[in-house]
Design a protein around this motif. Structure first.
Motif, PDB file in Angstrom:
ATOM      1  N   PHE A 225      11.208  45.390   2.833  1.00 38.13           N
ATOM      2  CA  PHE A 225      11.488  44.341   1.859  1.00 38.13           C
ATOM      3  C   PHE A 225      11.141  44.964   0.506  1.00 38.13           C
ATOM      4  O   PHE A 225      10.123  45.500   0.471  1.00 38.13           O
ATOM      5  CB  PHE A 225      10.787  43.189   2.049  1.00 38.13           C
ATOM      6  CG  PHE A 225      11.150  42.186   3.066  1.00 38.13           C
ATOM      7  CD1 PHE A 225      12.218  41.194   2.935  1.00 38.13           C
ATOM      8  CD2 PHE A 225      10.566  42.142   4.482  1.00 38.13           C
ATOM      9  CE1 PHE A 225      12.829  40.584   3.961  1.00 38.13           C
ATOM     10  CE2 PHE A 225      10.983  41.198   5.458  1.00 38.13           C
ATOM     11  CZ  PHE A 225      12.317  40.594   5.068  1.00 38.13           C
ATOM     12  N   PRO A 226      11.585  44.595  -0.492  1.00 38.75           N
ATOM     13  CA  PRO A 226      11.043  45.022  -1.911  1.00 38.75           C
ATOM     14  C   PRO A 226       9.695  44.534  -1.989  1.00 38.75           C
ATOM     15  O   PRO A 226       9.345  43.249  -1.709  1.00 38.75           O
ATOM     16  CB  PRO A 226      12.129  44.013  -2.882  1.00 38.75           C
ATOM     17  CG  PRO A 226      13.175  43.929  -2.091  1.00 38.75           C
ATOM     18  CD  PRO A 226      12.716  43.702  -0.642  1.00 38.75           C
ATOM     19  N   GLY A 227       8.876  45.350  -2.697  1.00 39.44           N
ATOM     20  CA  GLY A 227       7.377  45.116  -2.597  1.00 39.44           C
ATOM     21  C   GLY A 227       6.508  45.643  -1.757  1.00 39.44           C
ATOM     22  O   GLY A 227       5.416  45.389  -1.856  1.00 39.44           O
ATOM     23  N   PHE A 228       7.218  46.105  -0.228  1.00 37.99           N
ATOM     24  CA  PHE A 228       6.475  46.270   0.406  1.00 37.99           C
ATOM     25  C   PHE A 228       6.508  47.865   0.807  1.00 37.99           C
ATOM     26  O   PHE A 228       6.109  48.156   1.877  1.00 37.99           O
ATOM     27  CB  PHE A 228       6.673  45.507   1.733  1.00 37.99           C
ATOM     28  CG  PHE A 228       6.401  43.940   1.846  1.00 37.99           C
ATOM     29  CD1 PHE A 228       5.228  43.781   2.415  1.00 37.99           C
ATOM     30  CD2 PHE A 228       6.994  43.163   1.334  1.00 37.99           C
ATOM     31  CE1 PHE A 228       4.684  42.406   2.547  1.00 37.99           C
ATOM     32  CE2 PHE A 228       6.527  42.017   1.170  1.00 37.99           C
ATOM     33  CZ  PHE A 228       5.408  41.763   1.832  1.00 37.99           C
ATOM     34  N   ASP A 229       7.312  48.382   0.037  1.00 40.19           N
ATOM     35  CA  ASP A 229       7.593  49.998   0.166  1.00 40.19           C
ATOM     36  C   ASP A 229       6.194  50.754   0.119  1.00 40.19           C
ATOM     37  O   ASP A 229       6.356  51.721   0.748  1.00 40.19           O
ATOM     38  CB  ASP A 229       8.732  50.536  -0.709  1.00 40.19           C
ATOM     39  CG  ASP A 229       8.155  50.084  -2.051  1.00 40.19           C
ATOM     40  OD1 ASP A 229       7.747  49.026  -2.701  1.00 40.19           O
ATOM     41  OD2 ASP A 229       8.522  50.792  -3.214  1.00 40.19           O
ATOM     42  N   THR A 230       5.392  50.455  -0.750  1.00 35.92           N
ATOM     43  CA  THR A 230       3.830  51.162  -0.536  1.00 35.92           C
ATOM     44  C   THR A 230       3.286  51.221   0.419  1.00 35.92           C
ATOM     45  O   THR A 230       2.738  52.117   1.089  1.00 35.92           O
ATOM     46  CB  THR A 230       3.236  50.482  -1.852  1.00 35.92           C
ATOM     47  OG1 THR A 230       3.772  50.799  -3.156  1.00 35.92           O
ATOM     48  CG2 THR A 230       1.867  51.243  -1.871  1.00 35.92           C
ATOM     49  N   ASP A 231       3.380  50.029   1.270  1.00 34.36           N
ATOM     50  CA  ASP A 231       2.407  49.793   2.624  1.00 34.36           C
ATOM     51  C   ASP A 231       3.561  50.882   3.647  1.00 34.36           C
ATOM     52  O   ASP A 231       2.877  51.315   4.405  1.00 34.36           O
ATOM     53  CB  ASP A 231       2.682  48.352   2.943  1.00 34.36           C
ATOM     54  CG  ASP A 231       2.052  47.395   2.133  1.00 34.36           C
ATOM     55  OD1 ASP A 231       0.893  48.199   1.471  1.00 34.36           O
ATOM     56  OD2 ASP A 231       1.930  46.275   2.317  1.00 34.36           O
ATOM     57  N   GLU A 232       4.846  50.449   3.689  1.00 33.92           N
ATOM     58  CA  GLU A 232       5.437  51.295   4.660  1.00 33.92           C
ATOM     59  C   GLU A 232       5.360  52.763   4.398  1.00 33.92           C
ATOM     60  O   GLU A 232       5.396  53.584   5.362  1.00 33.92           O
ATOM     61  CB  GLU A 232       7.130  50.953   4.512  1.00 33.92           C
ATOM     62  CG  GLU A 232       7.856  51.468   5.608  1.00 33.92           C
ATOM     63  CD  GLU A 232       7.308  51.210   7.047  1.00 33.92           C
ATOM     64  OE1 GLU A 232       7.592  51.909   7.878  1.00 33.92           O
ATOM     65  OE2 GLU A 232       7.012  49.915   7.309  1.00 33.92           O
ATOM     66  N   GLU A 234       2.534  54.421   3.498  1.00 30.48           N
ATOM     67  CA  GLU A 234       1.269  54.669   3.871  1.00 30.48           C
ATOM     68  C   GLU A 234       1.474  54.563   5.598  1.00 30.48           C
ATOM     69  O   GLU A 234       0.992  55.478   6.331  1.00 30.48           O
ATOM     70  CB  GLU A 234       0.054  53.677   3.473  1.00 30.48           C
ATOM     71  CG  GLU A 234      -0.057  53.816   2.004  1.00 30.48           C
ATOM     72  CD  GLU A 234      -0.671  55.147   1.781  1.00 30.48           C
ATOM     73  OE1 GLU A 234      -1.480  55.833   2.510  1.00 30.48           O
ATOM     74  OE2 GLU A 234      -0.252  55.852   0.646  1.00 30.48           O
ATOM     75  N   ASN A 235       2.319  53.774   5.999  1.00 32.08           N
ATOM     76  CA  ASN A 235       2.537  53.446   7.535  1.00 32.08           C
ATOM     77  C   ASN A 235       3.205  54.767   8.201  1.00 32.08           C
ATOM     78  O   ASN A 235       2.662  55.543   9.181  1.00 32.08           O
ATOM     79  CB  ASN A 235       3.258  52.467   7.857  1.00 32.08           C
ATOM     80  CG  ASN A 235       3.650  52.149   9.258  1.00 32.08           C
ATOM     81  OD1 ASN A 235       2.719  52.342  10.257  1.00 32.08           O
ATOM     82  ND2 ASN A 235       4.757  51.958   9.579  1.00 32.08           N
ATOM     83  N   GLN A 236       4.113  55.335   7.448  1.00 32.59           N
ATOM     84  CA  GLN A 236       4.773  56.363   7.667  1.00 32.59           C
ATOM     85  C   GLN A 236       3.992  57.633   7.424  1.00 32.59           C
ATOM     86  O   GLN A 236       4.161  58.711   8.442  1.00 32.59           O
ATOM     87  CB  GLN A 236       6.203  56.706   7.059  1.00 32.59           C
ATOM     88  CG  GLN A 236       7.230  55.465   7.279  1.00 32.59           C
ATOM     89  CD  GLN A 236       7.689  55.749   8.837  1.00 32.59           C
ATOM     90  OE1 GLN A 236       7.569  56.673   9.368  1.00 32.59           O
ATOM     91  NE2 GLN A 236       7.654  54.372   9.552  1.00 32.59           N
ATOM     92  N   LEU A 237       3.411  58.015   6.604  1.00 32.43           N
ATOM     93  CA  LEU A 237       2.357  58.768   6.279  1.00 32.43           C
ATOM     94  C   LEU A 237       1.263  59.114   7.451  1.00 32.43           C
ATOM     95  O   LEU A 237       1.198  60.127   7.921  1.00 32.43           O
ATOM     96  CB  LEU A 237       1.381  58.644   4.997  1.00 32.43           C
ATOM     97  CG  LEU A 237       0.667  59.910   4.457  1.00 32.43           C
ATOM     98  CD1 LEU A 237       1.712  61.129   3.827  1.00 32.43           C
ATOM     99  CD2 LEU A 237      -0.218  59.110   3.092  1.00 32.43           C
ATOM    100  N   ILE A 273       5.971  63.062  -0.850  1.00 35.21           N
ATOM    101  CA  ILE A 273       4.839  63.957  -0.257  1.00 35.21           C
ATOM    102  C   ILE A 273       5.207  64.906   0.579  1.00 35.21           C
ATOM    103  O   ILE A 273       6.119  64.554   1.542  1.00 35.21           O
ATOM    104  CB  ILE A 273       3.604  63.074   0.265  1.00 35.21           C
ATOM    105  CG1 ILE A 273       2.895  62.421  -0.546  1.00 35.21           C
ATOM    106  CG2 ILE A 273       2.744  63.983   1.257  1.00 35.21           C
ATOM    107  CD1 ILE A 273       1.785  61.685  -0.158  1.00 35.21           C
ATOM    108  N   ASP A 274       4.933  66.298   0.773  1.00 37.88           N
ATOM    109  CA  ASP A 274       5.393  67.288   1.768  1.00 37.88           C
ATOM    110  C   ASP A 274       4.318  67.596   2.370  1.00 37.88           C
ATOM    111  O   ASP A 274       3.074  67.875   1.887  1.00 37.88           O
ATOM    112  CB  ASP A 274       5.870  68.422   0.933  1.00 37.88           C
ATOM    113  CG  ASP A 274       7.386  68.468   0.348  1.00 37.88           C
ATOM    114  OD1 ASP A 274       8.047  67.427   0.791  1.00 37.88           O
ATOM    115  OD2 ASP A 274       7.662  69.248  -0.435  1.00 37.88           O
ATOM    116  N   ALA A 290       9.515  60.705   1.516  1.00 35.07           N
ATOM    117  CA  ALA A 290      10.004  60.131   0.442  1.00 35.07           C
ATOM    118  C   ALA A 290      10.300  58.524   0.279  1.00 35.07           C
ATOM    119  O   ALA A 290      10.861  58.139   1.264  1.00 35.07           O
ATOM    120  CB  ALA A 290      11.177  60.912  -0.070  1.00 35.07           C
ATOM    121  N   ASN A 291      10.161  58.120  -0.842  1.00 34.77           N
ATOM    122  CA  ASN A 291      10.175  56.709  -1.119  1.00 34.77           C
ATOM    123  C   ASN A 291      11.759  56.708  -2.099  1.00 34.77           C
ATOM    124  O   ASN A 291      11.522  57.172  -3.400  1.00 34.77           O
ATOM    125  CB  ASN A 291       9.130  56.348  -1.912  1.00 34.77           C
ATOM    126  CG  ASN A 291       9.470  54.551  -2.173  1.00 34.77           C
ATOM    127  OD1 ASN A 291      10.708  54.116  -2.204  1.00 34.77           O
ATOM    128  ND2 ASN A 291       8.504  53.861  -2.603  1.00 34.77           N
TER     129      ASN A 291
END
Length: 460
Positions: A225-232, A234-237, A273-274, A290-291
């Motif tokens: 969802f828009p607005g939750f990309d930062t959380d996702e 970090e989750n994928q990181l 981030i690489d 990548a976002n």
């Protein structure tokens, strides 16, 4: 241990992990085939990734899209206009070079492909950068070179029928977004994952299998969802870290994270981030995160003149999801693992053993079955056949001394070796040897599978 590229390359070629492609015809520049061991290792890597990103992840779906897509795909994604490298030719010897690499290898300046051409030309001029082939300083003007391979559909080479081999697997996911939502009734947040071939006409392939023109990608597009990309993000990181360090057991000291600065970001990326690995040629990109925002879905919607959206029942409206993309090349991960697990141990003044310390879940062969002498071959083959019928990757080896066979198995990373000797005929017991410690134990034939289960690795 830090190893030389020639040592790991020679080892992988010698043992049957990697071969030069078309070698009987003199090969092809930077083209590689994967031998029996390399094929098994690649399959293990892909299975572990698929299990982690699809099988064990809620709301994650697999896809296998076509290699040749409608050419409009690449116009809408920006690949036709942006997927290129800055190149320069030597007027004297006619060789062509990627400018950012030419500069970075000659002087301590980190140029990249987004640097303006005028700036790159100024750097070359002021630093008297010569052609690495002939030594002259007679350069052409810098220009862009598109990295996509062209081919043609149909029987004539007509530009109207020109298509491209995909340079990445991601676009096939985006063009199938509505299909997956409809057929799988996917609910945000969800992921679509794909493993497949990609092709890039790299001007400077090299460093063994690190940079090749034909390769496999493992890509996951995480829609949220828009607005939750930062959380996702970090989750994928954290998910990448878990996969590298816990599942693959990569040495943390060999991994470095590089956050892209604003002028390094791809045209579609809000943040990248690489994860870089310390390859023999130095720290280089291994895994990208990548976002991508909503760029891709909006672009395809615009060029296809068709709505691409997710209908949110709670808000009772259509939304365009944001995308977080973890992407890794199979060959680069393969190379990093081999470099990470290669070891040379000095056992005595005149004895050295080479060991590939693969974790069990990556070992091409989990078990080697070794008759002490050829008279024990029939008994040993019966044990071997029982093992492989239980879906355990195993190898049978009866050639040479038992010590030499142990060394061979160490060199290819076989986790356990099972030796059948004369006592086996009387007591129905075998000797099982651990690769890493060289410790040996005597166990009953009937207990082999129980033994592996107790080690919690039979299904590793």
């Amino acid at each position: 241990m830090k190893i030389k590229q020639e040592d790991i390359v020679n080892h992988l070629k010698h043992c049957g992990f990697v071969y030069q492609t078309s070698s009987i015809y003199g090969g092809i520049a930077n083209g590689w085939d994967y031998g029996p061991l390399g094929t098994l290792l690649k399959q293990n890597i892909k299975k572990l990734w698929w299990d982690e990103y699809v099988t064990r992840t809620e709301n994650s779906f697999g896809l296998d899209s076509n290699i040749i897509l409608n050419p409009l795909t690449w116009k809408s994604s920006g690949h036709l206009s942006n997927f290129s490298d800055p190149l320069v030719d030597c007027k004297n010897c006619k060789n062509r070079f990627r400018v950012d690499k030419l500069i970075s290898e000659k002087i301590n300046i980190q140029a990249h492909e987004s640097t303006p051409f005028e700036e790159l030309e100024r750097i070359i001029e002021e630093n008297n950068i010569c052609c690495p082939i002939c030594g002259e300083k007679k350069w052409t003007k810098i220009r862009n070179f598109n990295l996509m391979f062209k081919t043609y559909l149909g029987t004539t080479e007509n530009n109207n029928e020109m298509v491209f081999l995909r340079p990445e697997t991601a676009q096939g996911i985006f063009t199938n977004f509505m299909n997956v939502v409809r057929t799988s009734r996917a609910k945000l947040p969800f992921s679509i994952c794909q493993i497949g071939k990609a092709f890039r006409n790299e001007i400077t392939p090299g460093n063994f299998i690190f940079r090749t023109r034909e390769f496999e990608q493992m890509e996951c597009e995480c829609f949220t969802f828009p607005g939750f990309d930062t959380d996702e993000f970090e989750n994928q990181l954290n998910k990448i870290k878990n996969f590298l360090f816990n599942i693959l057991s990569i040495n943390k000291s060999n991994i470095m994270m590089h956050e892209h600065k604003k002028d390094e970001l791809s045209h579609y990326s809000k943040r990248t981030i690489d994860f870089q690995y310390n390859f023999p040629h130095g720290f280089s990109e291994l895994w990208g995160l990548a976002n991508r925002g909503d760029y891709d879905l909006k672009q395809h919607s615009k060029f296809a003149n068709e709505e691409i959206y997710y209908f949110d029942e709670k808000q009772n409206k259509k939304i365009i999801p944001l995308v977080i993309e973890p992407s890794v090349g199979v060959e680069r991960l393969f190379y990093a693992i081999c470099c990470d697990k290669y070891d040379e141990e000095q056992l005595g003044d005149n004895e050295k053993r080479i060991v590939m310390h693969f974790p069990y879940n990556l070992s091409p062969y989990k078990v080697a079955v070794l008759p002490l002498v050829n008279k024990l071959k029939e008994k040993s083959l019966n044990i071997f056949k029982t093992i492989i019928k239980n879906n355990i990757s195993a190898i049978f080896d009866s050639s040479g001394s038992i010590g030499r066979r142990y060394r061979r198995q160490d060199e290819i990373g076989t986790y356990f070796s099972i030796t059948i000797d004369y006592e086996t005929l009387n007591d129905e017991m075998v000797t099982i040897r651990h690769r890493d410690t060289m410790k040996q134990e005597r166990i009953k034939i009937a207990d082999i599978f129980t033994y592996l289960e107790k080690k919690k690795i039979i299904n590793g």
